[in-house]
Write a protein that holds these residues in place. Structure first.
Motif, PDB file in Angstrom:
ATOM      1  N   HIS A 186      44.133  33.335  39.428  1.00 27.12           N
ATOM      2  CA  HIS A 186      44.558  34.490  40.485  1.00 27.12           C
ATOM      3  C   HIS A 186      45.114  34.184  41.893  1.00 27.12           C
ATOM      4  O   HIS A 186      45.512  35.345  42.537  1.00 27.12           O
ATOM      5  CB  HIS A 186      42.766  35.055  40.922  1.00 27.12           C
ATOM      6  N   GLY A 225      41.828  45.993  42.108  1.00 24.98           N
ATOM      7  CA  GLY A 225      41.261  44.901  41.958  1.00 24.98           C
ATOM      8  C   GLY A 225      39.878  45.429  41.951  1.00 24.98           C
ATOM      9  O   GLY A 225      38.888  44.433  41.505  1.00 24.98           O
ATOM     10  N   ASP A 315      41.624  40.478  34.207  1.00 19.89           N
ATOM     11  CA  ASP A 315      39.845  40.960  34.114  1.00 19.89           C
ATOM     12  C   ASP A 315      38.618  41.048  33.706  1.00 19.89           C
ATOM     13  O   ASP A 315      37.830  41.021  33.987  1.00 19.89           O
ATOM     14  CB  ASP A 315      40.277  42.327  34.571  1.00 19.89           C
ATOM     15  N   THR A 333      36.111  41.871  43.386  1.00 18.68           N
ATOM     16  CA  THR A 333      37.301  42.215  44.170  1.00 18.68           C
ATOM     17  C   THR A 333      37.378  41.321  45.265  1.00 18.68           C
ATOM     18  O   THR A 333      37.851  40.341  45.916  1.00 18.68           O
ATOM     19  CB  THR A 333      37.346  43.774  44.400  1.00 18.68           C
ATOM     20  N   PHE A 336      38.978  37.716  44.291  1.00 17.06           N
ATOM     21  CA  PHE A 336      39.448  37.818  43.697  1.00 17.06           C
ATOM     22  C   PHE A 336      40.652  37.868  45.021  1.00 17.06           C
ATOM     23  O   PHE A 336      41.843  37.234  45.486  1.00 17.06           O
ATOM     24  CB  PHE A 336      39.907  39.291  42.714  1.00 17.06           C
TER      25      PHE A 336
END
Length: 378
Positions: A186, A225, A315, A333, A336
């Motif tokens: 990521h 996200g 995802d 998120t 992330f």
């Protein structure tokens, strides 16, 4: 200059970068010219940060020095802990907390007044931001549950330390490796929406903290996200329904529901990151003796690929992976952001090197030549 409107800037090339390469038709992603499949299982997040920020893989001694530098910056100022505690007491949204904390960190940064084009100062700030955000998120997650924050440990790497601070338990090898790989995959992905917002901020010669704050605000949007949270909610609905996954997905599609975790603005084939994360989702399920989340995911992918011609994105398998590590869904998120901050900073460093203010135009389509009416006559 063309007056053609490109909604969402789709297909518009606005800059050149040496950071990540994406071929959406071939399903390829690389950092600095290296295919992710060649290093995702081997290189740590610290090594990937060093590659993105400095242009080359670090030697062992350089890797150790860089990792130690990050570890030394994990602690938060007491005032920042107080801010996090206040936000946790109001049950604030985790992404809003991350955005607020990032902005607050600038007030306690030793290089806050350095020139925006001072590379060494920016690298120092980048290390601090990257190192402190996991500490802040873990503290927030614990404080809102009535638990005390866990102090970071310098003897654990970036990924393992976050899981330790979150759960107050040192993660096992499988969990630590899995989370590290997730951070690696990521870390960067071209000129996505959050990276672009960071560059717009940076192009004004604003500072790194402002750029990261802008990026977090952009990542918080559901179109960027939040898909992995929706994937896990779907998997839980399937589990609670008592239906077979294929039956559930057929009913959902027939009912007009949008299936999260499929399709991508860039990839026309399977996201290369999905294949790597799939193996870790499977390993976690096998280790725990509970493969259902992985099995559900595979069944859904088979249906969506066969019947709809859609392939999973990053995802899709990260959802079951995080869930099996005991991570609350509303932290997906923010996690992330913990990873992508490395890419944001790399892009901002690159922007500073050859900066030009990002200032696109909009075509005016409103009325013209309207007659002004004074206030008393309206």
């Amino acid at each position: 200059m063309s007056d053609e409107v490109k909604r969402g800037l789709e297909g518009v090339v606005v800059s050149e970068s040496r950071l990540s390469y994406i071929d959406g038709d071939a399903g390829e992603l690389g950092y600095r010219g290296y295919a992710i499949e060649d290093f995702a299982h081997e290189a740590s997040y610290e090594e990937v940060l060093s590659l993105l920020w400095n242009g080359e893989w670090p030697t062992r001694s350089e890797r150790d020095e860089f990792a130690a530098r990050l570890a030394d910056e994990r602690e938060l100022d007491p005032a920042v802990y107080d801010l996090i505690a206040e936000l946790a007491s109001t049950d604030a949204n985790p992404m809003a907390t991350m955005r607020t904390v990032t902005s607050a960190l600038s007030a306690y940064d030793a290089d806050t007044d350095a020139s925006p084009d001072d590379r060494e100062a920016n690298l120092a700030k980048g290390c601090r931001i990257t190192a402190k955000l996991p500490t802040a998120l873990a503290a927030f997650a614990r404080l809102r549950n009535g638990d005390d924050p866990v102090e970071p440990r310098a003897d654990l790497d970036h990924a393992a330390n976050f899981l330790y601070m979150l759960n107050d338990t040192e993660p096992d090898e499988v969990a630590a490796e899995t989370f590290d790989t997730a951070l690696v995959l990521h870390a960067d992905h071209g000129l996505n929406a959050s990276t672009f917002s960071a560059l717009v901020t940076t192009s004004t010669m604003s500072d790194l903290h402002s750029g990261v704050t802008s990026a977090i605000g952009t990542l918080a949007g559901g179109l960027h996200g939040g898909a992995n949270q929706n994937v896990m909610r779907m998997l839980k609905e399937i589990d609670e329904s008592g239906k077979e996954p294929r039956e559930w997905i057929e009913d959902a599609v027939a009912g007009g529901e949008r299936i999260p975790g499929f399709g991508h603005r860039v990839y026309n084939v399977r996201d290369p990151r999905a294949g790597i994360l799939e193996t870790y989702s499977q390993r976690l399920g096998e280790t725990a003796g509970d493969p259902r989340w992985y099995d559900y995911s595979v069944a859904i992918e088979d249906y969506m690929t066969e019947e709809k011609g859609l392939a999973p994105n990053v995802d899709f398998y990260s959802a079951s992976m995080y869930y099996q590590m005991g991570i609350p869904m509303d932290l997906y998120t923010p996690i992330f952001a913990l990873s992508r901050v490395g890419g944001w900073i790399a892009h901002m460093l690159e922007q500073y090197e050859d900066n030009r203010l990002i200032r696109p135009r909009a075509r005016y389509v409103g009325e013209r030549n309207r007659e002004f009416v004074p206030l008393d006559e309206r």
